[in-house]
Design a protein around this motif. Structure first.
Motif, PDB file in Angstrom:
ATOM      1  N   GLU A 122      13.841   5.086   6.255  1.00 46.30           N
ATOM      2  CA  GLU A 122      14.584   6.003   5.437  1.00 46.30           C
ATOM      3  C   GLU A 122      15.486   5.342   4.290  1.00 46.30           C
ATOM      4  OE1 GLU A 122      16.892   7.626   8.647  1.00 46.30           O
ATOM      5  OE2 GLU A 122      15.477   8.943   9.322  1.00 46.30           O
ATOM      6  N   ALA A 123      16.013   4.046   4.742  1.00 48.74           N
ATOM      7  CA  ALA A 123      16.612   3.210   3.733  1.00 48.74           C
ATOM      8  C   ALA A 123      15.887   2.894   2.477  1.00 48.74           C
ATOM      9  CB  ALA A 123      17.239   1.886   4.423  1.00 48.74           C
ATOM     10  N   ALA A 152      13.212   4.603   1.534  1.00 48.31           N
ATOM     11  CA  ALA A 152      13.092   5.763   0.483  1.00 48.31           C
ATOM     12  C   ALA A 152      14.482   6.113  -0.129  1.00 48.31           C
ATOM     13  CB  ALA A 152      12.644   7.033   1.395  1.00 48.31           C
ATOM     14  N   ALA A 153      15.738   6.023   0.459  1.00 44.32           N
ATOM     15  CA  ALA A 153      16.635   6.187  -0.096  1.00 44.32           C
ATOM     16  C   ALA A 153      17.050   5.524  -1.252  1.00 44.32           C
ATOM     17  CB  ALA A 153      18.029   6.104   0.833  1.00 44.32           C
ATOM     18  N   TYR A 154      16.569   4.044  -1.153  1.00 42.35           N
ATOM     19  CA  TYR A 154      16.750   3.206  -2.307  1.00 42.35           C
ATOM     20  C   TYR A 154      15.965   3.241  -3.547  1.00 42.35           C
ATOM     21  CZ  TYR A 154      17.056  -1.261  -4.768  1.00 42.35           C
ATOM     22  OH  TYR A 154      17.318  -2.165  -5.688  1.00 42.35           O
ATOM     23  N   SER A 155      14.773   3.815  -3.385  1.00 39.85           N
ATOM     24  CA  SER A 155      13.973   4.214  -4.449  1.00 39.85           C
ATOM     25  C   SER A 155      12.710   5.021  -3.998  1.00 39.85           C
ATOM     26  CB  SER A 155      13.610   3.060  -5.421  1.00 39.85           C
ATOM     27  OG  SER A 155      12.449   2.396  -4.939  1.00 39.85           O
ATOM     28  N   ASP A 156      11.925   6.024  -4.925  1.00 42.12           N
ATOM     29  CA  ASP A 156      11.048   6.612  -4.538  1.00 42.12           C
ATOM     30  C   ASP A 156       9.666   5.953  -5.034  1.00 42.12           C
ATOM     31  OD1 ASP A 156      11.024   6.620  -7.616  1.00 42.12           O
ATOM     32  OD2 ASP A 156      11.157   8.883  -7.507  1.00 42.12           O
ATOM     33  N   GLN A 157       9.794   4.429  -5.354  1.00 46.72           N
ATOM     34  CA  GLN A 157       8.638   3.930  -5.704  1.00 46.72           C
ATOM     35  C   GLN A 157       7.715   3.340  -4.341  1.00 46.72           C
ATOM     36  OE1 GLN A 157       9.752  -0.322  -7.052  1.00 46.72           O
ATOM     37  NE2 GLN A 157       7.223  -0.770  -7.224  1.00 46.72           N
ATOM     38  N   SER A 158       6.490   3.887  -4.435  1.00 41.91           N
ATOM     39  CA  SER A 158       5.721   3.678  -3.269  1.00 41.91           C
ATOM     40  C   SER A 158       5.370   2.109  -3.187  1.00 41.91           C
ATOM     41  CB  SER A 158       4.387   4.491  -3.558  1.00 41.91           C
ATOM     42  OG  SER A 158       4.483   5.841  -3.548  1.00 41.91           O
ATOM     43  N   PRO A 159       5.059   1.586  -1.961  1.00 35.78           N
ATOM     44  CA  PRO A 159       4.680   0.366  -1.876  1.00 35.78           C
ATOM     45  C   PRO A 159       3.517  -0.251  -2.656  1.00 35.78           C
ATOM     46  CG  PRO A 159       5.340   0.873   0.443  1.00 35.78           C
ATOM     47  CD  PRO A 159       5.164   2.314  -0.660  1.00 35.78           C
ATOM     48  N   THR A 193      12.898   3.433  14.957  1.00 30.65           N
ATOM     49  CA  THR A 193      13.186   4.637  14.859  1.00 30.65           C
ATOM     50  C   THR A 193      13.258   5.066  13.562  1.00 30.65           C
ATOM     51  OG1 THR A 193      15.384   3.564  14.263  1.00 30.65           O
ATOM     52  CG2 THR A 193      15.192   3.844  16.675  1.00 30.65           C
ATOM     53  N   GLY A 194      12.664   4.684  12.627  1.00 38.21           N
ATOM     54  CA  GLY A 194      12.566   5.086  11.264  1.00 38.21           C
ATOM     55  C   GLY A 194      13.691   4.872  10.373  1.00 38.21           C
ATOM     56  N   ILE A 251      18.775  -2.455   2.664  1.00 35.39           N
ATOM     57  CA  ILE A 251      18.457  -2.274   4.242  1.00 35.39           C
ATOM     58  C   ILE A 251      19.443  -3.060   5.043  1.00 35.39           C
ATOM     59  CG2 ILE A 251      16.577  -2.790   5.693  1.00 35.39           C
ATOM     60  CD1 ILE A 251      14.420  -2.540   3.615  1.00 35.39           C
ATOM     61  N   ASN A 252      19.810  -4.171   4.850  1.00 35.85           N
ATOM     62  CA  ASN A 252      21.028  -4.863   5.477  1.00 35.85           C
ATOM     63  C   ASN A 252      22.217  -4.030   5.519  1.00 35.85           C
ATOM     64  OD1 ASN A 252      19.291  -7.129   6.035  1.00 35.85           O
ATOM     65  ND2 ASN A 252      20.334  -8.523   4.584  1.00 35.85           N
ATOM     66  N   LYS A 253      22.491  -3.342   4.475  1.00 39.08           N
ATOM     67  CA  LYS A 253      23.790  -2.524   4.417  1.00 39.08           C
ATOM     68  C   LYS A 253      23.511  -1.327   5.142  1.00 39.08           C
ATOM     69  CE  LYS A 253      26.953  -0.319   1.401  1.00 39.08           C
ATOM     70  NZ  LYS A 253      27.099   0.189   0.043  1.00 39.08           N
TER      71      LYS A 253
END
Length: 246
Positions: A220-221, A223-230, A215-216, A170-172
């Motif tokens: 998006e970051a 979701a892009a990192y992994s598809d694991q749900s919180p 803004t979302g 997310i930072n990146k």
């Protein structure tokens, strides 16, 4: 967290102990929840911490790091405290040494000075795990996610989700350098949450994070990192964090 934290358990190491929440090993955190006495102010408490309290710490050669949190937007039931004082120690032995020095009769003037400004509850303790190194700004925005595990989820699921890799991604994506950690309740605390997420950074980096959520882009970051749900649901509180000893 319904207390000013004067002592919490944190995953910190002495080598980086001058940094707010960036310790690579377990440590002790002490948390006090306080209110201001008549005519006292947050600025006065911070000034005391950065001067008289710092001289006490230096004279006693204590391994400690301390912060004052000023509530900005805090949800019930934790909204009543006017400030929280946070102390970090690398070990319980360091906590014990600091507590003995603070309560020594020779330190009565310091205790009297702080008591003149604040009325605090007894401390509570928690365990904290570092996720990403915190910046050393003298004052910075800090958010706390008050989180409960979803039905069927475990603490192991949370640890697989709230990871250094996810935080750094997310930072990146956002081009920021916010720090983070997790807290798990310890001594003296029977809360209505399972764990806390703490994120802090410079004024500009935290505003960028907030706008990214708006803004979302942060979602998006994620979701892009992994598809694991919180595995948890959280609500977020906002404070200003003042460094006292850096």
């Amino acid at each position: 967290m319904k207390i000013i934290i004067f002592s919490l358990m944190a995953f910190f190491s002495l080598t980086s102990f001058a940094d707010h929440h960036a310790m690579p090993e377990n440590g002790v955190v002490e948390i006090y929840e306080c209110n201001l006495n008549d005519s006292a102010s947050i600025e006065g408490v911070v000034n005391y911490g950065r001067n008289s309290f710092r001289k006490f710490v230096d004279k006693q050669k204590l391994s400690i790091n301390s912060f004052v949190w000023e509530p900005i937007a805090i949800a019930p039931p934790y909204q009543d405290a006017q400030l929280r004082w946070i102390n970090y120690f690398p070990t319980w032995a360091d906590y014990s040494k600091a507590a003995a020095a603070w309560n020594d009769s020779k330190n009565a003037d310091n205790r009297t000075a702080l008591a003149a400004m604040t009325t605090c509850n007894k401390p509570v303790f928690a365990t904290s795990m570092p996720i990403a190194q915190m910046p050393q700004d003298k004052k910075k925005p800090l958010i706390v996610g008050v989180c409960n595990l979803n039905e069927g989820a475990t603490s192991a699921d949370a640890l697989k989700y709230v990871t250094p890799g996810r935080h750094q991604n997310i930072n990146k994506v956002m081009g920021i350098k916010n720090g983070g950690m997790m807290w798990v309740p310890g001594f003296g605390l029977n809360p209505d949450f399972d764990f806390l997420q703490v994120i802090a950074g410079s004024q500009s980096d935290m505003m960028a994070l907030f706008d990214g959520v708006r803004t979302g882009k942060v979602q998006e970051a994620q979701a892009a990192y992994s598809d694991q749900s919180p595995p948890m649901s959280c609500h977020w509180d906002l404070s200003n964090s003042y460094s006292l000893l850096n």
